[in-house]
Design a protein around this motif. Structure first.
Motif, mmCIF file in Angstrom:
data_model
loop_
_atom_site.group_PDB
_atom_site.id
_atom_site.type_symbol
_atom_site.label_atom_id
_atom_site.label_comp_id
_atom_site.label_asym_id
_atom_site.label_seq_id
_atom_site.Cartn_x
_atom_site.Cartn_y
_atom_site.Cartn_z
ATOM 1 N N VAL A 50 23.704 10.277 1.511
ATOM 2 C CA VAL A 50 23.726 11.438 0.623
ATOM 3 C C VAL A 50 22.910 11.147 -0.639
ATOM 4 O O VAL A 50 22.094 11.960 -1.068
ATOM 5 N N LYS A 51 23.113 9.972 -1.222
ATOM 6 C CA LYS A 51 22.359 9.595 -2.426
ATOM 7 C C LYS A 51 20.858 9.616 -2.154
ATOM 8 O O LYS A 51 20.084 10.122 -2.967
ATOM 9 N N ASN A 52 20.442 9.063 -1.017
ATOM 10 C CA ASN A 52 19.016 9.011 -0.686
ATOM 11 C C ASN A 52 18.418 10.403 -0.520
ATOM 12 O O ASN A 52 17.311 10.668 -0.989
ATOM 13 N N VAL A 53 19.159 11.301 0.136
ATOM 14 C CA VAL A 53 18.666 12.665 0.305
ATOM 15 C C VAL A 53 18.541 13.345 -1.050
ATOM 16 O O VAL A 53 17.545 14.010 -1.333
ATOM 17 N N GLU A 54 19.537 13.177 -1.912
ATOM 18 C CA GLU A 54 19.496 13.806 -3.222
ATOM 19 C C GLU A 54 18.406 13.222 -4.121
ATOM 20 O O GLU A 54 17.937 13.890 -5.038
ATOM 21 N N LYS A 55 17.992 11.997 -3.850
ATOM 22 C CA LYS A 55 16.878 11.395 -4.593
ATOM 23 C C LYS A 55 15.534 11.858 -4.052
ATOM 24 O O LYS A 55 14.499 11.551 -4.621
ATOM 25 N N GLY A 56 15.561 12.557 -2.928
ATOM 26 C CA GLY A 56 14.323 13.052 -2.338
ATOM 27 C C GLY A 56 13.598 12.037 -1.482
ATOM 28 O O GLY A 56 12.379 12.117 -1.337
ATOM 29 N N GLN A 57 14.340 11.080 -0.929
ATOM 30 C CA GLN A 57 13.723 10.084 -0.054
ATOM 31 C C GLN A 57 12.982 10.784 1.084
ATOM 32 O O GLN A 57 13.551 11.615 1.769
ATOM 33 N N LYS A 58 11.746 10.467 1.263
ATOM 34 C CA LYS A 58 10.914 11.123 2.267
ATOM 35 C C LYS A 58 11.299 10.734 3.696
ATOM 36 O O LYS A 58 10.979 11.433 4.625
ATOM 37 N N ASP A 59 11.996 9.622 3.864
ATOM 38 C CA ASP A 59 12.327 9.166 5.208
ATOM 39 C C ASP A 59 13.678 9.700 5.694
ATOM 40 O O ASP A 59 14.186 9.253 6.708
ATOM 41 N N SER A 60 14.237 10.690 5.003
ATOM 42 C CA SER A 60 15.505 11.269 5.430
ATOM 43 C C SER A 60 15.314 11.977 6.767
ATOM 44 O O SER A 60 14.367 12.740 6.945
ATOM 45 N N ARG A 61 16.203 11.703 7.683
ATOM 46 C CA ARG A 61 16.116 12.314 9.008
ATOM 47 C C ARG A 61 16.525 13.770 8.952
ATOM 48 O O ARG A 61 17.383 14.167 8.174
ATOM 49 N N MET A 62 15.933 14.556 9.835
ATOM 50 C CA MET A 62 16.278 15.968 9.921
ATOM 51 C C MET A 62 17.751 16.120 10.297
ATOM 52 O O MET A 62 18.429 17.023 9.797
ATOM 53 N N SER A 63 18.269 15.227 11.130
ATOM 54 C CA SER A 63 19.683 15.305 11.518
ATOM 55 C C SER A 63 20.596 15.056 10.319
ATOM 56 O O SER A 63 21.678 15.653 10.220
ATOM 57 N N THR A 64 20.164 14.214 9.390
ATOM 58 C CA THR A 64 20.938 13.959 8.172
ATOM 59 C C THR A 64 20.990 15.216 7.311
ATOM 60 O O THR A 64 22.057 15.621 6.847
ATOM 61 N N ILE A 65 19.837 15.840 7.130
ATOM 62 C CA ILE A 65 19.759 17.070 6.341
ATOM 63 C C ILE A 65 20.610 18.159 6.994
ATOM 64 O O ILE A 65 21.337 18.891 6.313
ATOM 65 N N GLN A 66 20.550 18.261 8.313
ATOM 66 C CA GLN A 66 21.312 19.285 9.023
ATOM 67 C C GLN A 66 22.818 19.040 8.895
ATOM 68 O O GLN A 66 23.589 19.985 8.737
ATOM 69 N N SER A 67 23.240 17.784 8.928
ATOM 70 C CA SER A 67 24.662 17.465 8.753
ATOM 71 C C SER A 67 25.146 17.873 7.361
ATOM 72 O O SER A 67 26.240 18.430 7.209
ATOM 73 N N ILE A 68 24.324 17.621 6.373
ATOM 74 C CA ILE A 68 24.663 17.999 4.998
ATOM 75 C C ILE A 68 24.724 19.514 4.876
ATOM 76 O O ILE A 68 25.678 20.069 4.327
ATOM 77 N N ARG A 69 23.706 20.174 5.410
ATOM 78 C CA ARG A 69 23.670 21.641 5.345
ATOM 79 C C ARG A 69 24.903 22.246 6.021
ATOM 80 O O ARG A 69 25.540 23.139 5.462
ATOM 81 N N SER A 70 25.232 21.767 7.198
ATOM 82 C CA SER A 70 26.381 22.298 7.941
ATOM 83 C C SER A 70 27.685 22.111 7.178
ATOM 84 O O SER A 70 28.518 23.020 7.124
ATOM 85 N N ALA A 71 27.866 20.941 6.580
ATOM 86 C CA ALA A 71 29.080 20.665 5.816
ATOM 87 C C ALA A 71 29.201 21.597 4.622
ATOM 88 O O ALA A 71 30.276 22.150 4.350
ATOM 89 N N LEU A 72 28.105 21.800 3.919
ATOM 90 C CA LEU A 72 28.128 22.670 2.740
ATOM 91 C C LEU A 72 28.323 24.133 3.132
ATOM 92 O O LEU A 72 29.082 24.857 2.483
#
Length: 78
Positions: free
Chosen positions: A32-54
């Motif tokens: 979560v911290k890495n995604v919020e920092k804008g890490q370019k290597d964040s996986r699409m599945s990670t972003i989708q998990s965050i989106r779904s939870a929110l």
């Protein structure tokens, strides 16, 4: 694609810490911290998990509409 700023704003609307989002999305707090920092290597599945939870918690993501992307909280059903 949601932005780090949208994720932070969504957490603020829900009064969630990064640990709350991590638990709700089944991810590590570091992810979560890495995604919020804008890490370019964040996986699409990670972003989708965050989106779904929110979204499950009531967040609506607003796409770029000329004024920038945003978030809002869904009306609570009584």
């Amino acid at each position: 694609m949601i932005t780090p700023a949208q994720i932070k704003a969504a957490r603020a609307m829900l009064d969630w810490k990064q640990t709350d989002l991590a638990a709700a999305s089944g991810l590590s707090e570091m992810s979560v911290k890495n995604v919020e920092k804008g890490q370019k290597d964040s996986r699409m599945s990670t972003i989708q998990s965050i989106r779904s939870a929110l979204e499950s918690a009531g967040i609506i993501f607003i796409d770029q509409n000329g004024n920038g992307p945003g978030v809002r909280l869904r009306d609570r059903q009584i």
